[in-house]
Enzyme design. Structure first.
Site, mmCIF file in Angstrom:
data_model
loop_
_atom_site.group_PDB
_atom_site.id
_atom_site.type_symbol
_atom_site.label_atom_id
_atom_site.label_comp_id
_atom_site.label_asym_id
_atom_site.label_seq_id
_atom_site.Cartn_x
_atom_site.Cartn_y
_atom_site.Cartn_z
ATOM 1 N N TYR A 151 -7.759 -3.194 -10.949
ATOM 2 C CA TYR A 151 -8.723 -2.773 -9.931
ATOM 3 C C TYR A 151 -10.079 -2.405 -10.534
ATOM 4 O O TYR A 151 -11.064 -2.280 -9.819
ATOM 5 C CB TYR A 151 -8.188 -1.583 -9.115
ATOM 6 C CG TYR A 151 -6.979 -1.919 -8.253
ATOM 7 C CD1 TYR A 151 -6.549 -3.229 -8.102
ATOM 8 C CD2 TYR A 151 -6.275 -0.930 -7.593
ATOM 9 C CE1 TYR A 151 -5.443 -3.542 -7.333
ATOM 10 C CE2 TYR A 151 -5.176 -1.231 -6.811
ATOM 11 C CZ TYR A 151 -4.757 -2.537 -6.686
ATOM 12 O OH TYR A 151 -3.661 -2.841 -5.921
ATOM 13 N N LYS A 176 5.701 -6.057 -16.022
ATOM 14 C CA LYS A 176 5.996 -7.489 -15.899
ATOM 15 C C LYS A 176 5.866 -8.068 -17.306
ATOM 16 O O LYS A 176 5.092 -8.995 -17.580
ATOM 17 C CB LYS A 176 5.004 -8.115 -14.899
ATOM 18 C CG LYS A 176 5.311 -9.530 -14.493
ATOM 19 C CD LYS A 176 6.522 -9.674 -13.585
ATOM 20 C CE LYS A 176 6.779 -11.138 -13.265
ATOM 21 N NZ LYS A 176 8.090 -11.373 -12.655
ATOM 22 N N ASP A 218 9.247 -7.189 -9.966
ATOM 23 C CA ASP A 218 9.888 -7.905 -8.852
ATOM 24 C C ASP A 218 11.280 -7.348 -8.592
ATOM 25 O O ASP A 218 11.684 -7.138 -7.444
ATOM 26 C CB ASP A 218 9.911 -9.426 -9.107
ATOM 27 C CG ASP A 218 10.271 -9.794 -10.541
ATOM 28 O OD1 ASP A 218 10.274 -8.911 -11.420
ATOM 29 O OD2 ASP A 218 10.560 -10.978 -10.788
ATOM 30 N N ASP A 243 0.460 0.841 -6.608
ATOM 31 C CA ASP A 243 -0.119 0.791 -5.261
ATOM 32 C C ASP A 243 0.905 0.202 -4.293
ATOM 33 O O ASP A 243 1.206 0.762 -3.232
ATOM 34 C CB ASP A 243 -1.378 -0.100 -5.332
ATOM 35 C CG ASP A 243 -2.201 -0.076 -4.066
ATOM 36 O OD1 ASP A 243 -1.876 0.699 -3.144
ATOM 37 O OD2 ASP A 243 -3.186 -0.839 -3.996
ATOM 38 N N ASP A 293 3.682 2.423 -1.608
ATOM 39 C CA ASP A 293 3.682 2.222 -0.149
ATOM 40 C C ASP A 293 5.068 1.813 0.327
ATOM 41 O O ASP A 293 5.547 2.277 1.362
ATOM 42 C CB ASP A 293 2.675 1.140 0.257
ATOM 43 C CG ASP A 293 1.331 1.730 0.653
ATOM 44 O OD1 ASP A 293 0.973 2.792 0.094
ATOM 45 O OD2 ASP A 293 0.646 1.140 1.511
#
Ligand code: NAD
Length: 357
Positions: A141, A192, A224, A248, A252
């Site tokens: 980001y 990852k 994943d 992020d 959620d």
């Protein structure tokens, strides 16, 4: 010595829910003699209206001077047409960056009284209590270079960069281990590393930090798989530590396991545990001004503030117990209400928590 809290109610339902959290702060202060001093200012759209900027310099100075910040939420249709640099959300990103709040703690706790509010089967989520530690000021980001370029064949190509330095990983890994130590002593680092170079460094540094925490059981999981495990068997997790983008998304997802965004607090901490505390939800313009918003996420954010920035675990426990008692008594705001319970508004819910304290 008094402890100063900067209170930023924000926009939409922000002032309504923060008013109830302030009642709780004042009650716990009087009860436990915490010596709290509250200072009020504006952030977001309300700050734009007052100062012409979503984060005024003087507000930032007050935030730096305070021992902790309590925030409602920012944003709303009134300010949507503003220049991007003046929009409410920009004030929020700026205060996080300026205060160096790199460690975002998002608990997903399902109060047993609300097990039926989740979209998952009650037995999968009943008693859920996990904490996601998300790196908040680095990664994709913020990474440079980023942008859009035109390739030789005339096609446009957009690109982002996912950088992590050793020190950035080390400091968030330490937060993860410290939190795990305070809880169930299990830390799962999510990355990852089978594909990304940044994740390979992440994993190596997390392994290094782990040597100082022999009492915490460390595991690694690819993101994943973590997304799948979070809905398959979420109670296997205690603390998860992960990067900005993975955090992020996963936080959620985890918050919705509980089925009630109005119940979820969060903390964003700097290197010295100074923090900003806010509910996970936004300013809910659709219900603002109606006195029906759920104030419990903000009240539980006050509990996190006392626990993490002021080391007042007993006072924090008392607030969390008071919320449990109020739910036991059958009171529900509209977002968590179902047949057989008593529907109450924002102020009545806040008053009930104060009474339970
Ligand atoms: P939102 O979280 O504000 O609302 C989503 C839904 O949840 C709405 O139906 C709302 O009524 C409901 N809801 C949220 N909080 C509630 C509460 N305490 N009690 C009862 N119901 C509640 O998300 P959104 O609608 O996508 O965004 C609205 C505004 O909030 C936008 O301007 C957005 O940019 C902003 N926002 C701010 C923050 C923040 O300040 N940290 C976070 C997310 C969104």
């Amino acid at each position: 010595m008094s402890k100063q809290i900067l209170v930023l109610p924000g926009d939409g339902i922000g002032p309504e829910i923060v008013a109830e959290a302030v009642k709780v702060l004042q009650r716990i202060d009087a009860r436990d003699g915490l010596g709290l001093e509250l200072v009020f200012d504006e952030l977001g759209g309300a700050a734009y209206d007052k100062y012409g900027s979503p984060l005024a310099d003087e507000t930032l100075e007050r935030a730096r001077a305070a021992d902790a910040v309590l925030l409602g939420a920012v944003g709303g249709p009134k300010w949507d047409a503003l220049d991007p640099a003046l929009r409410p959300e920009r004030g929020l990103l700026k205060i996080r960056a300026e205060l160096g709040l790199f460690g975002n703690l998002r608990p997903a706790i399902l109060y047993p009284q609300l097990a039926n509010a989740s979209t998952l089967k009650a037995e999968v989520v009943a008693g859920l209590d996990i904490l996601i530690v998300r790196e908040l000021t680095g990664g994709i980001y913020f990474g440079q270079p980023r942008g859009t370029r035109t390739l030789d064949n005339g096609e446009r190509q957009a690109y982002d960069t996912l950088p992590y330095s050793e020190s950035e990983v080390r400091r968030i890994a330490k937060v993860g281990f410290d939190m795990a130590r305070l809880r169930g002593k299990k830390l799962c680092s999510v990355d990852k590393a089978n594909v990304l170079a940044s994740s390979q460094l992440w994993r190596a540094i997390v392994e290094q930090v782990a040597t100082a925490y022999p009492d915490v059981a460390l595991s690694h999981m690819y993101v994943d798989n973590a997304a799948m495990q979070l809905v398959r068997a979420p109670k296997q997790f205690d603390v998860i530590v992960t990067d900005n983008m993975f955090g992020d998304i996963l936080s959620d997802q985890a918050s919705m396991l509980t089925g009630s965004i109005g119940m979820l607090p969060s903390a964003s901490l700097d290197a010295n545990n100074k923090g900003m505390y806010e509910p996970c939800h936004g300013s809910a313009p659709d219900i603002a001004g109606q006195g029906i918003a759920n104030p419990l996420a903000t009240i539980l954010s006050v509990a996190m503030l006392l626990r993490y920035s002021f080391a007042q675990a007993d006072s924090a426990d008392a607030i969390e117990r008071a919320v449990g008692k109020v739910l036991d008594s059958g009171l529900r705001t509209a977002d968590i209400w179902s047949d057989g319970f008593t529907k109450v508004g924002t102020a009545a819910m806040g008053d009930a928590v104060v009474a339970a304290l």
